[in-house]
Motif scaffolding. Structure first.
Motif, mmCIF file in Angstrom:
data_model
loop_
_atom_site.group_PDB
_atom_site.id
_atom_site.type_symbol
_atom_site.label_atom_id
_atom_site.label_comp_id
_atom_site.label_asym_id
_atom_site.label_seq_id
_atom_site.Cartn_x
_atom_site.Cartn_y
_atom_site.Cartn_z
ATOM 1 N N GLY A 234 44.772 34.483 39.654
ATOM 2 C CA GLY A 234 44.474 34.027 40.998
ATOM 3 C C GLY A 234 43.110 34.414 41.527
ATOM 4 O O GLY A 234 42.726 34.005 42.623
ATOM 5 N N LEU A 235 42.344 35.209 40.775
ATOM 6 C CA LEU A 235 41.016 35.624 41.209
ATOM 7 C C LEU A 235 39.947 35.027 40.308
ATOM 8 O O LEU A 235 40.172 34.841 39.095
ATOM 9 C CB LEU A 235 40.889 37.150 41.199
ATOM 10 C CG LEU A 235 41.746 37.927 42.211
ATOM 11 C CD1 LEU A 235 41.535 39.424 42.020
ATOM 12 C CD2 LEU A 235 41.400 37.512 43.635
ATOM 13 N N ARG A 236 38.794 34.726 40.891
ATOM 14 C CA ARG A 236 37.696 34.190 40.110
ATOM 15 C C ARG A 236 37.241 35.199 39.058
ATOM 16 O O ARG A 236 37.332 36.417 39.245
ATOM 17 C CB ARG A 236 36.519 33.847 41.035
ATOM 18 C CG ARG A 236 36.804 32.696 41.994
ATOM 19 C CD ARG A 236 35.737 32.629 43.075
ATOM 20 N NE ARG A 236 34.433 32.294 42.543
ATOM 21 C CZ ARG A 236 33.922 31.050 42.520
ATOM 22 N NH1 ARG A 236 34.635 30.030 43.009
ATOM 23 N NH2 ARG A 236 32.735 30.828 42.044
ATOM 24 N N LEU A 237 36.735 34.671 37.936
ATOM 25 C CA LEU A 237 36.300 35.533 36.830
ATOM 26 C C LEU A 237 35.263 36.552 37.288
ATOM 27 O O LEU A 237 35.316 37.730 36.903
ATOM 28 C CB LEU A 237 35.730 34.667 35.707
ATOM 29 C CG LEU A 237 35.099 35.426 34.529
ATOM 30 C CD1 LEU A 237 36.135 36.315 33.847
ATOM 31 C CD2 LEU A 237 34.476 34.446 33.538
ATOM 32 N N ASN A 238 34.329 36.123 38.129
ATOM 33 C CA ASN A 238 33.270 37.029 38.575
ATOM 34 C C ASN A 238 33.796 38.150 39.480
ATOM 35 O O ASN A 238 33.182 39.211 39.570
ATOM 36 C CB ASN A 238 32.168 36.257 39.292
ATOM 37 C CG ASN A 238 31.242 35.554 38.325
ATOM 38 O OD1 ASN A 238 31.070 35.993 37.194
ATOM 39 N ND2 ASN A 238 30.642 34.457 38.758
ATOM 40 N N VAL A 239 34.899 37.906 40.152
ATOM 41 C CA VAL A 239 35.509 38.972 40.958
ATOM 42 C C VAL A 239 36.029 40.067 40.027
ATOM 43 O O VAL A 239 35.817 41.270 40.268
ATOM 44 C CB VAL A 239 36.639 38.424 41.842
ATOM 45 C CG1 VAL A 239 37.352 39.576 42.558
ATOM 46 C CG2 VAL A 239 36.089 37.444 42.863
ATOM 47 N N TRP A 240 36.728 39.665 38.971
ATOM 48 C CA TRP A 240 37.217 40.635 38.006
ATOM 49 C C TRP A 240 36.060 41.381 37.344
ATOM 50 O O TRP A 240 36.134 42.604 37.127
ATOM 51 C CB TRP A 240 38.066 39.947 36.934
ATOM 52 C CG TRP A 240 39.432 39.573 37.397
ATOM 53 C CD1 TRP A 240 39.905 38.317 37.663
ATOM 54 C CD2 TRP A 240 40.512 40.466 37.656
ATOM 55 N NE1 TRP A 240 41.215 38.369 38.079
ATOM 56 C CE2 TRP A 240 41.626 39.686 38.081
ATOM 57 C CE3 TRP A 240 40.671 41.852 37.577
ATOM 58 C CZ2 TRP A 240 42.848 40.238 38.416
ATOM 59 C CZ3 TRP A 240 41.896 42.411 37.916
ATOM 60 C CH2 TRP A 240 42.960 41.606 38.326
ATOM 61 N N THR A 241 34.998 40.656 37.016
ATOM 62 C CA THR A 241 33.834 41.296 36.413
ATOM 63 C C THR A 241 33.246 42.341 37.348
ATOM 64 O O THR A 241 32.900 43.453 36.927
ATOM 65 C CB THR A 241 32.763 40.251 36.072
ATOM 66 O OG1 THR A 241 33.325 39.241 35.227
ATOM 67 C CG2 THR A 241 31.583 40.892 35.364
ATOM 68 N N ALA A 242 33.142 41.984 38.631
ATOM 69 C CA ALA A 242 32.598 42.923 39.616
ATOM 70 C C ALA A 242 33.464 44.178 39.719
ATOM 71 O O ALA A 242 32.949 45.296 39.803
ATOM 72 C CB ALA A 242 32.477 42.244 40.976
ATOM 73 N N VAL A 243 34.770 44.007 39.716
ATOM 74 C CA VAL A 243 35.683 45.152 39.826
ATOM 75 C C VAL A 243 35.545 46.068 38.609
ATOM 76 O O VAL A 243 35.442 47.298 38.735
ATOM 77 C CB VAL A 243 37.136 44.668 39.976
ATOM 78 C CG1 VAL A 243 38.105 45.841 39.867
ATOM 79 C CG2 VAL A 243 37.321 43.946 41.298
ATOM 80 N N ILE A 244 35.530 45.486 37.421
ATOM 81 C CA ILE A 244 35.450 46.278 36.191
ATOM 82 C C ILE A 244 34.115 47.018 36.113
ATOM 83 O O ILE A 244 34.066 48.221 35.810
ATOM 84 C CB ILE A 244 35.642 45.379 34.958
ATOM 85 C CG1 ILE A 244 37.068 44.826 34.927
ATOM 86 C CG2 ILE A 244 35.347 46.146 33.676
ATOM 87 C CD1 ILE A 244 37.300 43.766 33.866
ATOM 88 N N VAL A 245 33.025 46.315 36.402
ATOM 89 C CA VAL A 245 31.699 46.941 36.336
ATOM 90 C C VAL A 245 31.565 48.027 37.404
ATOM 91 O O VAL A 245 30.945 49.075 37.168
ATOM 92 C CB VAL A 245 30.598 45.871 36.495
ATOM 93 C CG1 VAL A 245 29.221 46.526 36.558
ATOM 94 C CG2 VAL A 245 30.644 44.891 35.326
ATOM 95 N N PHE A 246 32.161 47.814 38.577
ATOM 96 C CA PHE A 246 32.139 48.827 39.631
ATOM 97 C C PHE A 246 32.805 50.116 39.151
ATOM 98 O O PHE A 246 32.267 51.217 39.336
ATOM 99 C CB PHE A 246 32.857 48.304 40.873
ATOM 100 C CG PHE A 246 33.077 49.351 41.943
ATOM 101 C CD1 PHE A 246 32.070 49.662 42.839
ATOM 102 C CD2 PHE A 246 34.289 50.024 42.034
ATOM 103 C CE1 PHE A 246 32.271 50.641 43.811
ATOM 104 C CE2 PHE A 246 34.502 50.996 43.002
ATOM 105 C CZ PHE A 246 33.480 51.306 43.892
ATOM 106 N N VAL A 247 33.984 49.994 38.538
ATOM 107 C CA VAL A 247 34.701 51.166 38.039
ATOM 108 C C VAL A 247 33.871 51.895 36.981
ATOM 109 O O VAL A 247 33.776 53.134 36.975
ATOM 110 C CB VAL A 247 36.071 50.752 37.469
ATOM 111 C CG1 VAL A 247 36.743 51.941 36.778
ATOM 112 C CG2 VAL A 247 36.963 50.215 38.578
#
Length: 324
Positions: A234-247
């Motif tokens: 349900g989330l855009r790919l770039n949102v997931w990328t942002a979350v992972i890179v943030f962590v």
């Protein structure tokens, strides 16, 4: 009726004779120039040589452009390789489409090569360049304005972006997500500058702070966009990328602060050697001047003593002549 909105350019290209001048390309070029210029100032302040940032950027920028384009083409492959699309368009970078995630990742590879050739630690170079990269992104996002792309959901706010009818877009007023991200990137740059001065960040932590802060804003800005994108849960790919890179960025800051606290004292060994050699030359010059001054003083003293020694002799001769 819309009383106020941000207009979009009628065209993103100005033909100067046979040469097309593209707004998107100008924004990218200006952004790169600002990043290198500001990074050079910070590098010199850290004790490095003038021009080193530009020398390494010669490696980092081409790698970054290729990486940014690859990420965009791979994640939006349907725009180039689906039925009815022309795969040759994947090479037309001037039409827009650079993924910051790929640009930073592959750009780091190019920077690593440049740093290794110069004997410079990559984390120190990245720290110096971090706020400049954020400023470059802020400028580069205006390229999307020229191309009328990457806007958000429909809105009637006074700062809405007016989009004209065109391929893959419907006329109307939308959230100017390019402007939101541009302003956010300026804020990120200022945050990194302040934190670096306040906490003396080193060993790549200033760069990691830039990455974490950028990801925070990118996540909610990405959520506002309406352009086609792949979704996961349900989330855009770039949102997931942002979350992972943030962590990953926050984890790096925590671990790095424990393992390698403080900041590098020497960022460019060659610059230190040059500075020490220059100080040696200055010390030698000062010594030579002191020696010359001492010799002159000794000579003056000898002359004065000689004159004083001869004076009584002359008086004695005169007295002897009188007595005779």
């Amino acid at each position: 009726m819309d009383l106020a909105y941000i207009p979009s350019p009628s065209t993103g290209v100005i033909d100067l004779g046979p040469i097309p001048l593209r707004g998107y390309a100008f924004c990218i070029i200006i952004g790169v120039f600002v990043a290198v210029w500001f990074g050079n100032k910070r590098w010199i302040a850290r004790g490095g040589r003038a021009g080193t940032v530009a020398d390494i950027a010669v490696w980092a920028v081409p790698f970054g452009l290729v990486g940014g384009r690859l990420y965009h083409v791979i994640t939006d492959y349907q725009l180039y390789f689906s039925d009815g699309e022309n795969w040759v368009d994947a090479f037309k970078i001037w039409q827009g489409g650079l993924g910051i995630w790929g640009a930073i990742a592959l750009g780091a590879v190019g920077a690593w090569i440049g740093c290794r050739r110069r004997g410079i630690p990559l984390p120190a170079w990245a720290d110096a360049l971090a706020p400049g990269i954020a400023f470059a992104q802020a400028i580069g996002r205006w390229g999307n304005w020229f191309n009328q792309e990457l806007y958000g959901k429909p809105t009637d706010l006074p700062w809405a972006l007016k989009i004209s009818e065109g391929p893959n877009r419907v006329a109307g007023t939308y959230h100017p997500t390019f402007l939101y991200e541009s302003l956010w990137c300026v804020g990120v740059a200022l945050l990194v500058i302040w934190a670096d001065r306040r906490f003396k960040l080193g060993h790549g932590r200033a760069f990691a702070l830039y990455v974490a802060a950028y990801c925070t804003g990118r996540a909610w800005i990405e959520y506002m966009r309406v352009d086609e994108a792949h979704h996961i849960l349900g989330l855009r790919l770039n949102v997931w990328t942002a979350v992972i890179v943030f962590v990953l960025a926050v984890t790096y800051i925590v671990i790095s602060a424990k393992v390698r606290p403080g900041r590098e004292e020497i960022v460019e060994p060659g610059a230190v050697a040059t500075a020490e050699a220059a100080e040696g030359v200055e010390d030698a010059d000062e010594g030579a001047k002191d020696a010359d001054s001492g010799s002159a003083s000794d000579a003056d003293g000898d002359a004065e003593r000689d004159d004083e020694g001869r004076a009584p002799g002359k008086n004695g001769t005169a007295e002897a002549a009188k007595n005779s």
